[in-house]
Design an enzyme around this catalytic site. Structure first.
Site, PDB file in Angstrom:
ATOM      1  CD  GLU A 273      -1.378   0.234   3.645  1.00  0.00           C
ATOM      2  OE1 GLU A 273      -1.135   0.922   4.652  1.00  0.00           O
ATOM      3  OE2 GLU A 273      -2.426  -0.434   3.517  1.00  0.00           O
TER       4      GLU A 273
ATOM      5  CB  CYS B  82       8.240  -1.566  -2.119  1.00  0.00           C
ATOM      6  SG  CYS B  82       7.947  -2.486  -0.606  1.00  0.00           S
TER       7      CYS B  82
END
Length: 220
Positions: free
Chosen positions: A110, A180
């Site tokens: 997120e 990420c």
């Protein structure tokens, strides 16, 4: 907000609740309305990057992107898409550990909206109810298909299964690679993250270690 503070917050896994943070009007628009709006916004992003949307290869990308976000990657945001969890009376009187392992995790971070990919391993010890095995996989897939942090994902799966099975004797282990981490920032290609949530009899070391031995993770 200060850019440095944004970066720091984005690297921390902070959550105020086990629930995914949603606006109160999250589902007032139809999927078709959301796809239309996202298509427009993402087209603007592509234009800002300097891409030529009149090119045959790129012209349909904003729509494909928007449809993918609403219908595929983040379908788990909408409660109407939650799988029906069929449970049955434990007529066998089965009271030992039941393990479902190597369940595919296909989620999104997120903080950067980059993929989280890995596996979940889940066990429970039945009391009065048992659940269809495929329903565990479907539940994992549902909660994974929303913007997530791995800690929250583990808790959401755990709490839902405990409520459905009416027992605290559930354990959830997730091991996953975060793009990420591997494709930006530190760019560490080999690291992965493991989270573990459990309750009931899995609080006992002997029971927990029995499960960890089964899934081949003896050193957690």
């Amino acid at each position: 907000m200060d850019k440095n503070k944004i970066e720091i917050l984005g690297d921390n896994h902070i959550s105020t609740s086990v629930n995914t943070p949603l606006r109160v009007d999250a589902f007032e628009k139809s999927d078709e309305e959301k796809i239309k709006n996202i298509q427009q916004y993402f087209g603007k992003i592509m234009e800002e990057l300097g891409l030529d949307l009149t090119d045959d290869s790129l012209s349909g990308t904003p729509y494909r992107f928007a449809k993918m976000y609403v219908k595929e990657l983040f379908y788990g945001l909408n409660p109407k898409n939650k799988p029906r969890l069929s449970v049955f009376e434990n007529k066998y009187g089965y009271k030992k550990m039941l393990v479902e392992q190597n369940i595919t995790i296909d989620s999104s971070c997120e903080h950067h909206f980059l993929p989280i990919v890995g596996e979940a391993h889940i066990a429970y010890i039945p009391k009065d109810k048992v659940i269809g095995l495929s329903k565990i996989n479907r539940l994992v897939d549902y909660y994974a298909h929303r913007p997530q942090v791995q800690e929250r994902l583990s808790l959401q799966i755990l709490k839902d299964l405990q409520n459905t099975l009416e027992t605290d004797d559930v354990i959830v282990v997730i091991s996953a690679k975060h793009l990420c981490v591997s494709s930006r920032g530190i760019k560490d290609k080999n690291s992965f993250t493991t989270t573990m949530e459990y309750g009931g009899c899995f609080e006992q070391e002997q029971t927990k270690n029995e499960f960890l031995n089964i899934i081949g993770k003896k050193h957690l």
